[in-house]
Every structure is written in structure tokens, then in C-alpha cells.
Design a protein around this motif. Sequence first.
Motif, PDB file in Angstrom:
ATOM      1  N   LEU A 178       0.696  -1.309   0.049  1.00  0.00           N
ATOM      2  CA  LEU A 178       0.079  -0.124  -0.080  1.00  0.00           C
ATOM      3  C   LEU A 178       0.872   1.229  -0.071  1.00  0.00           C
ATOM      4  O   LEU A 178       0.582   2.175  -0.847  1.00  0.00           O
ATOM      5  N   SER A 179       2.014   1.221   0.654  1.00  0.00           N
ATOM      6  CA  SER A 179       2.587   2.295   0.838  1.00  0.00           C
ATOM      7  C   SER A 179       3.482   2.614  -0.629  1.00  0.00           C
ATOM      8  O   SER A 179       3.583   3.685  -1.087  1.00  0.00           O
ATOM      9  N   LEU A 180       3.612   1.469  -1.331  1.00  0.00           N
ATOM     10  CA  LEU A 180       4.514   1.513  -2.578  1.00  0.00           C
ATOM     11  C   LEU A 180       3.503   1.889  -3.429  1.00  0.00           C
ATOM     12  O   LEU A 180       3.931   3.099  -4.395  1.00  0.00           O
ATOM     13  N   ILE A 181       2.215   1.643  -3.506  1.00  0.00           N
ATOM     14  CA  ILE A 181       1.246   2.289  -4.393  1.00  0.00           C
ATOM     15  C   ILE A 181       0.930   3.861  -4.051  1.00  0.00           C
ATOM     16  O   ILE A 181       1.072   4.567  -5.146  1.00  0.00           O
ATOM     17  N   LEU A 182       1.040   4.128  -2.788  1.00  0.00           N
ATOM     18  CA  LEU A 182       0.503   5.575  -2.308  1.00  0.00           C
ATOM     19  C   LEU A 182       2.020   6.352  -3.038  1.00  0.00           C
ATOM     20  O   LEU A 182       1.513   7.464  -3.621  1.00  0.00           O
ATOM     21  N   THR A 183       3.116   5.878  -2.901  1.00  0.00           N
ATOM     22  CA  THR A 183       4.241   6.727  -3.221  1.00  0.00           C
ATOM     23  C   THR A 183       4.178   6.944  -4.641  1.00  0.00           C
ATOM     24  O   THR A 183       4.490   7.825  -5.080  1.00  0.00           O
ATOM     25  N   GLY A 184       3.846   5.691  -5.453  1.00  0.00           N
ATOM     26  CA  GLY A 184       3.725   5.897  -6.879  1.00  0.00           C
ATOM     27  C   GLY A 184       2.863   6.764  -7.289  1.00  0.00           C
ATOM     28  O   GLY A 184       2.984   7.665  -8.216  1.00  0.00           O
ATOM     29  N   ALA A 185       1.714   6.847  -6.596  1.00  0.00           N
ATOM     30  CA  ALA A 185       0.588   7.918  -7.163  1.00  0.00           C
ATOM     31  C   ALA A 185       0.804   9.018  -6.859  1.00  0.00           C
ATOM     32  O   ALA A 185       0.596  10.008  -7.723  1.00  0.00           O
TER      33      ALA A 185
END
Length: 122
Positions: A102-109
Motif C-alpha cells: 500500500l505504501s508503494l502504491i501510494l508513493t507511486g501515485a
Amino acid sequence: MENASIGRKMAILIRAQLTAWVVTALLLLLMALLLFKLELNESKVSLGMTAVYVLSCFFGGLAAGKGGKKKKFLWGLLTGAVYFLVLFLLSWNLGAERDGFLSLILTGALCLGGGMLGGMIS
């Protein structure tokens, strides 16, 4: 003619990445100073790092949008995507702590959004 166009596009993307990484370095220096002087806790440092990602991609997207004459938001989006990819690969290779998917997806977004916003505003 096609090779000149590809070279121009690569030059725009490289300039945008250099802009983003210089902004990152400057903001990280500021974060280190604030951490030293104010003894910030982990949640504030995490929030500051998120702001560094977004602002760096924003300024990179701004530089990319100014270079690309059409579809500036796509130039900014591409800048944010490349920034995130480099950030991810560096973190992975250096063995950084993995906070989760989730943190990875949030950072990417956030990287994509910051870059796209910079491109739109340029």
C-alpha cells in the motif's frame, strides 16, 4: 528527422529528471537541517519525505511540460513515473525497509500526480 525527434524527447526527459533530483537533494538537505534543529518525530519525517517526493516530481513535471509543447500533462506523468522507478530501484538495491504494498502504491501515485500537476501547470 525521426532520430532528432527522439533525441529531443530524451533531452526533455533527462532535463526534467535532473531538475527533480536536484530539488530532491535540496529538500533532503533542508529536511536534515530541520531534523537536527527541531528533533522531529518519525511521523513528521515521514510526512516531510512525502512532501519531498511530491515537490520533486512537481518541479520535474514543470520542467518537462515547458520542454514538451503538446500534451504537457503526459510529459509530467512520464517524469513522475521515471522518478518513481528510479526511487524504487535505488531503495530496493540499497535494502531499504519495505513498508508494504500500500505504501508503494501510494508513493507511486503521489509521484505520478505531482509530475502530472507540474506538467499541467507549465
